[in-house]
Write a protein that holds these residues in place. Structure first.
Motif, PDB file in Angstrom:
ATOM      1  N   PRO A 187       0.882  -1.236   0.059  1.00  0.00           N
ATOM      2  CA  PRO A 187      -0.062  -0.049   0.062  1.00  0.00           C
ATOM      3  C   PRO A 187       0.871   1.450  -0.061  1.00  0.00           C
ATOM      4  O   PRO A 187       2.141   1.125   0.614  1.00  0.00           O
ATOM      5  N   ASP A 188       0.112   2.285  -0.586  1.00  0.00           N
ATOM      6  CA  ASP A 188       0.778   3.646  -0.295  1.00  0.00           C
ATOM      7  C   ASP A 188      -0.251   4.430  -0.371  1.00  0.00           C
ATOM      8  O   ASP A 188      -0.748   5.052  -1.221  1.00  0.00           O
ATOM      9  N   PHE A 189      -0.682   4.941   1.027  1.00  0.00           N
ATOM     10  CA  PHE A 189      -1.863   5.640   1.247  1.00  0.00           C
ATOM     11  C   PHE A 189      -1.269   6.915   1.880  1.00  0.00           C
ATOM     12  O   PHE A 189      -0.803   6.765   3.252  1.00  0.00           O
ATOM     13  N   GLN A 190      -1.443   7.952   1.318  1.00  0.00           N
ATOM     14  CA  GLN A 190      -0.890   9.228   2.091  1.00  0.00           C
ATOM     15  C   GLN A 190      -2.162  10.457   1.980  1.00  0.00           C
ATOM     16  O   GLN A 190      -3.050  10.485   0.942  1.00  0.00           O
ATOM     17  N   VAL A 191      -1.904  11.360   2.903  1.00  0.00           N
ATOM     18  CA  VAL A 191      -2.882  12.578   2.828  1.00  0.00           C
ATOM     19  C   VAL A 191      -1.851  13.728   3.382  1.00  0.00           C
ATOM     20  O   VAL A 191      -0.974  13.534   4.115  1.00  0.00           O
ATOM     21  N   GLY A 192      -2.221  14.850   2.692  1.00  0.00           N
ATOM     22  CA  GLY A 192      -1.292  15.992   3.025  1.00  0.00           C
ATOM     23  C   GLY A 192      -1.764  17.315   2.656  1.00  0.00           C
ATOM     24  O   GLY A 192      -3.016  17.439   2.077  1.00  0.00           O
ATOM     25  N   ASN A 201       9.374  -3.321   3.669  1.00  0.00           N
ATOM     26  CA  ASN A 201       9.549  -1.963   4.168  1.00  0.00           C
ATOM     27  C   ASN A 201       8.245  -1.266   4.442  1.00  0.00           C
ATOM     28  O   ASN A 201       7.921  -0.139   3.645  1.00  0.00           O
ATOM     29  N   LEU A 202       7.212  -2.075   4.869  1.00  0.00           N
ATOM     30  CA  LEU A 202       6.031  -1.398   5.452  1.00  0.00           C
ATOM     31  C   LEU A 202       6.300  -0.317   6.489  1.00  0.00           C
ATOM     32  O   LEU A 202       6.755  -0.867   7.665  1.00  0.00           O
ATOM     33  N   ARG A 203       5.952   0.831   6.457  1.00  0.00           N
ATOM     34  CA  ARG A 203       6.119   1.770   7.337  1.00  0.00           C
ATOM     35  C   ARG A 203       5.218   3.074   7.644  1.00  0.00           C
ATOM     36  O   ARG A 203       4.263   3.085   6.525  1.00  0.00           O
ATOM     37  N   LEU A 204       5.005   3.581   8.688  1.00  0.00           N
ATOM     38  CA  LEU A 204       4.325   4.948   9.024  1.00  0.00           C
ATOM     39  C   LEU A 204       5.225   5.915   8.800  1.00  0.00           C
ATOM     40  O   LEU A 204       6.246   5.846   9.381  1.00  0.00           O
ATOM     41  N   GLU A 205       4.876   6.798   8.017  1.00  0.00           N
ATOM     42  CA  GLU A 205       5.817   7.857   7.651  1.00  0.00           C
ATOM     43  C   GLU A 205       5.256   9.435   7.437  1.00  0.00           C
ATOM     44  O   GLU A 205       4.088   9.553   7.077  1.00  0.00           O
ATOM     45  N   ALA A 206       5.811  10.170   8.054  1.00  0.00           N
ATOM     46  CA  ALA A 206       5.479  11.484   7.950  1.00  0.00           C
ATOM     47  C   ALA A 206       6.864  12.461   7.466  1.00  0.00           C
ATOM     48  O   ALA A 206       7.940  12.187   7.444  1.00  0.00           O
ATOM     49  N   ILE A 247       4.863  21.544   1.904  1.00  0.00           N
ATOM     50  CA  ILE A 247       4.200  20.142   1.618  1.00  0.00           C
ATOM     51  C   ILE A 247       4.463  19.536   2.979  1.00  0.00           C
ATOM     52  O   ILE A 247       5.531  19.157   3.237  1.00  0.00           O
ATOM     53  N   PHE A 248       3.428  19.061   3.711  1.00  0.00           N
ATOM     54  CA  PHE A 248       3.231  18.280   4.636  1.00  0.00           C
ATOM     55  C   PHE A 248       2.205  16.938   4.131  1.00  0.00           C
ATOM     56  O   PHE A 248       1.297  17.020   3.472  1.00  0.00           O
ATOM     57  N   SER A 249       3.043  15.935   4.553  1.00  0.00           N
ATOM     58  CA  SER A 249       2.288  14.538   4.329  1.00  0.00           C
ATOM     59  C   SER A 249       2.451  13.279   5.179  1.00  0.00           C
ATOM     60  O   SER A 249       3.662  13.474   5.914  1.00  0.00           O
ATOM     61  N   PHE A 250       1.475  12.587   5.382  1.00  0.00           N
ATOM     62  CA  PHE A 250       1.665  11.587   6.553  1.00  0.00           C
ATOM     63  C   PHE A 250       0.787  10.271   5.762  1.00  0.00           C
ATOM     64  O   PHE A 250      -0.332  10.508   4.808  1.00  0.00           O
ATOM     65  N   GLY A 251       1.582   9.141   5.967  1.00  0.00           N
ATOM     66  CA  GLY A 251       0.751   7.901   5.469  1.00  0.00           C
ATOM     67  C   GLY A 251       1.394   6.600   5.868  1.00  0.00           C
ATOM     68  O   GLY A 251       2.336   6.421   6.563  1.00  0.00           O
ATOM     69  N   LEU A 252       0.676   5.687   5.212  1.00  0.00           N
ATOM     70  CA  LEU A 252       1.078   4.085   5.375  1.00  0.00           C
ATOM     71  C   LEU A 252       1.865   3.698   4.132  1.00  0.00           C
ATOM     72  O   LEU A 252       1.188   3.741   3.025  1.00  0.00           O
ATOM     73  N   ARG A 253       2.991   3.408   4.077  1.00  0.00           N
ATOM     74  CA  ARG A 253       3.816   3.174   2.673  1.00  0.00           C
ATOM     75  C   ARG A 253       4.461   1.752   2.669  1.00  0.00           C
ATOM     76  O   ARG A 253       4.638   1.548   3.884  1.00  0.00           O
TER      77      ARG A 253
END
Length: 528
Positions: A96-101, A489-494, A512-518
């Motif tokens: 997955p690559d779910f991001q919002v920002g 490499n599943l990670r929570l990333e900001a 630009i700010f983003s946060f997600g599960l990648r």
């Protein structure tokens, strides 16, 4: 390409090794693990990536036998599906690559919705393959949105379709790799993806910033010398109108052949020699040329072969070098010659066809004696018109992106990257500053955009880096992540990024700010 597939089949099933010989499984390194090659006292071949190695853990280790729940093991320690056997191993993961920002002071909401899957497997000790596919929808920061609409491609990830009434994009991409290692001297790899030649963050020879392409790669290793020959097929999206007239077979195709000789001169010094030729699948009149079998010659420096054909194919030569200055510090560099006339180079008059690029950088590991605190610094400079040609049918480009640097040409750049790992925590900081010369209008080419023909240059002499509209680009980004599962490499990333583009005409700022599960190990390059 069908002829190349036949070659792979012949090589794979040839009796090239003794049946009694036992070899470990050969699999690709994950990019995160390559730092260990630089720290090893042995001088490894680190330049031509993807790098294959003898597997010691990913395939043959036993699953976690501790008393953990199935959910805990799958989330934190294991592949989603694992099939382990002495004769084969198969691993399947959801990526997955779910991001919002937010971007530009919070006025634009950005998001990314990626669902991907990957299968990795070895069959016996000599075959390895992997295949991945990604379906995506996304809304990007302003400068990327503008780039995507202009070039009709998400950087490195394929062509686009409108989504959400044109406010976002729908796109997909795939990668595949089949590797066969009959003995310790030879590897055959057929793939659909990217390759990278260099020891830096950027490559001026061949980069991995672009969309996937089909390739066949033969790598031979003998003592301290490693030699690679690769044939690839690229697409020219700029010539869509011509492609429609040409039997309506989709985008116009072009071919490339690459040779790279990597020589470990000593335990500290490695020198690599490179050449490439790009040629069109058909000429401008539509006459079919296809794959040119004269370029099947696996010997490096094909300029003589290209010249003997009487053709105007696009040829480049280059040099890559690295030197271990200290046990944990390596310096590296590149030099590429697209055109070269000794008289003009040393004449100092700025001849337009002095098309060269250069790189100088360093990698330092465990700085300040802090384990896994690493620092990289790099300088790149590319003269105007480098990588460009009379037509996009033959320039150094694939699917509207450069095969080398994302900034094209007519620029210099300096950047620094720091990374730190502590158990499953990961931090990365980057700062990049560049100056380049842009074009004032569509009829003048000062050498920055490699998709524009060099025939519309305003002058033959007095061409210098930064000519045209003098533009400054500053990009800085900080990233913090917690790795949930290192297997994929599943990670929570900001992440927080700042970008400023400035010239005499305008100043554009993005925050630009983003946060997600990648997940996945591939990196996308948005720092341009």
């Amino acid at each position: 390409m069908k002829y190349l597939i036949w070659i792979v089949a012949i090589v794979m099933f040839a009796n090239t090794t003794n049946a009694q010989e036992k070899l470990p499984v050969i699999v690709p390194y994950n990019p995160q693990d390559i730092r260990e090659l630089y720290l090893d006292s042995k001088n490894h071949h680190t330049t031509f990536k993807i790098i294959l190695h003898e597997d010691t853990s990913a395939m043959y280790t036993q699953p976690d036998t501790t008393k953990r729940s199935l959910v805990h093991r799958k989330l934190f320690n294991e592949h989603l599906l694992e099939f382990r056997n002495k004769d084969y191993n198969v691993f399947i993961d959801f990526l997955p690559d779910f991001q919002v920002g937010k971007s530009k002071d919070g006025s634009r909401t950005t998001w990314l919705n990626t669902r991907g899957a990957i299968i990795q497997a070895n069959i016996g000790e000599k075959f390895y393959f992997e295949s991945s596919f990604f379906e995506n929808q996304g809304k990007f920061p302003g400068y990327l949105d503008q780039y995507i609409r202009k070039n009709q491609i998400v950087p490195g990830q394929g062509g686009i379709k409108d989504y959400s009434n044109g406010k976002a994009f729908d796109f997909n991409y795939a990668n595949a790799l089949l590797s066969y290692t009959p003995n310790k001297y030879l590897n055959v790899t057929a793939g659909y993806g990217q390759n990278f030649i260099g020891d830096g963050y950027r490559s001026l020879i061949l980069s991995d910033i672009q969309f996937s392409y089909p390739y066949l790669k033969l790598t031979g290793t003998l003592g301290n010398v490693q030699y690679t020959a690769m044939w690839a097929q690229f697409m020219d999206k700029h010539s869509k109108d011509f492609a429609q007239a040409y039997d309506d077979l989709g985008y116009y195709k072009k071919w490339g052949v690459f040779h790279f000789l990597d020589w470990n001169v000593s335990k500290r010094l490695t020198i690599g020699f490179f050449d490439a030729v790009i040629w069109p699948d058909a000429d401008s009149s539509g006459r079919k040329r296809g794959f040119d079998w004269s370029y099947m010659n696996p010997i490096i420096f094909l300029r003589s072969a290209e010249f003997s054909e009487g053709s105007s194919d696009n040829a480049l030569v280059g040099l890559n070098a690295k030197f271990k200055l200290l046990p944990k510090t390596t310096i590296y560099g590149q030099l590429v010659l697209d055109e070269f006339k000794l008289k003009e180079v040393f004449g100092g008059k700025g001849w337009w066809a002095n098309k060269q690029s250069a790189q100088l950088g360093f990698r330092s590991f465990d700085i300040f004696n802090i384990n896994k605190l690493d620092l990289q610094g790099e300088f790149n400079a590319v003269r105007p018109y480098t990588y460009s040609y009379k037509s996009t049918m033959i320039n150094y480009e694939h699917y509207n992106q450069s095969l080398a640097h994302p900034l094209g040409a007519n620029f210099w750049e300096v950047l620094g990257i720091a990374t730190y790992r502590l158990k499953r925590w990961y931090g990365r900081g980057e700062i990049m500053y560049s100056k380049y010369g842009d074009d004032p209008d569509a009829t003048t080419n000062y050498g920055h955009d490699i998709s524009r023909p060099y025939t519309i240059r305003p002058k033959d002499y007095g061409n210098w880096i930064g000519q045209g509209i003098k533009t400054q680009l500053l990009y800085a980004q900080g990233t913090v992540a917690y790795v949930l599962n290192p297997k994929y490499n599943l990670r929570l990333e900001a992440s927080l990024a700042a970008r400023q583009l400035k010239n005499n005409m305008d100043t554009k700022n993005d925050l630009i700010f983003s946060f997600g599960l990648r997940s996945t190990f591939r990196q996308f390059y948005y720092d341009f």
